[in-house]
Design a protein around this motif. Structure first.
Motif, PDB file in Angstrom:
ATOM      1  N   SER A  11      -0.470  29.398 -39.292  1.00 54.59           N
ATOM      2  CA  SER A  11      -0.378  30.836 -38.267  1.00 54.59           C
ATOM      3  C   SER A  11      -0.389  32.147 -38.956  1.00 54.59           C
ATOM      4  N   ASN A  12      -0.633  33.211 -38.127  1.00 57.58           N
ATOM      5  CA  ASN A  12      -0.462  34.361 -38.615  1.00 57.58           C
ATOM      6  C   ASN A  12       1.207  34.656 -38.663  1.00 57.58           C
ATOM      7  N   THR A  14       4.917  34.738 -39.497  1.00 57.74           N
ATOM      8  CA  THR A  14       5.692  34.393 -40.865  1.00 57.74           C
ATOM      9  C   THR A  14       7.048  34.631 -40.567  1.00 57.74           C
ATOM     10  N   ASN A 115       4.431  29.991 -39.608  1.00 59.20           N
ATOM     11  CA  ASN A 115       3.631  29.476 -40.620  1.00 59.20           C
ATOM     12  C   ASN A 115       4.146  28.712 -41.912  1.00 59.20           C
TER      13      ASN A 115
END
Length: 148
Positions: A11-12, A14, A115
């Motif tokens: 995923s973007n 964080t 992520n």
């Protein structure tokens, strides 16, 4: 007790946040030995994703009873009456819309996991089991208005 990590969230996102997960697209990439288990998942619109919240920290003095989202306008509640990430067992569960199923991954919308989060299981969402007729207290509806 033994849990097996079957994959990882890509995923973007964080850093863990308490808002705006509704537009987040994540990919759950399975380890090769578990990828064949995705056969037929694309027949479902939603899935339950179980994760290990690897960056969560549980301190009973802070987290056993708290105001959800650390907002004093929310009522004081025990950890088992909320979905906070800081739990005795760092297990996350989210019902997500399935966007795409590939040979070794599942793309979903609104998975509230960052992520690199380890994935423990993927289960199809089945209304008969997962209860569309469930109810929640009013404070949950108010708090979650902008969450997804």
């Amino acid at each position: 007790m033994e849990c097996v990590i079957i994959g990882e969230v890509k995923s973007n996102v964080t850093e863990a946040v308490d808002m705006d997960w509704g537009e987040v697209v994540s990919e759950i990439v399975l380890k090769p030995r578990y990828a064949p288990g995705l056969l037929g998942l694309d027949d479902f619109s939603h899935a339950l994703i179980l994760t290990f919240l690897h960056e969560a920290k549980y301190d009973p003095e802070v987290h056993l009873r708290r105001h959800p989202q650390e907002n004093m306008n929310n009522p004081l509640r025990g950890i088992f009456a909320q979905r906070a990430r800081h739990r005795p067992n760092r297990i996350g569960v989210t019902a997500c819309e399935i966007v795409e199923v590939t040979e070794n991954s599942v793309k979903v919308i609104a998975l509230d996991a960052i992520n690199g989060t380890p994935v423990l299981d993927v289960k199809p969402y089945v209304p008969l089991y997962d209860r569309k007729d469930a109810t929640v207290p009013e404070w949950i509806d108010k708090m979650m208005r902008d969450y997804f």
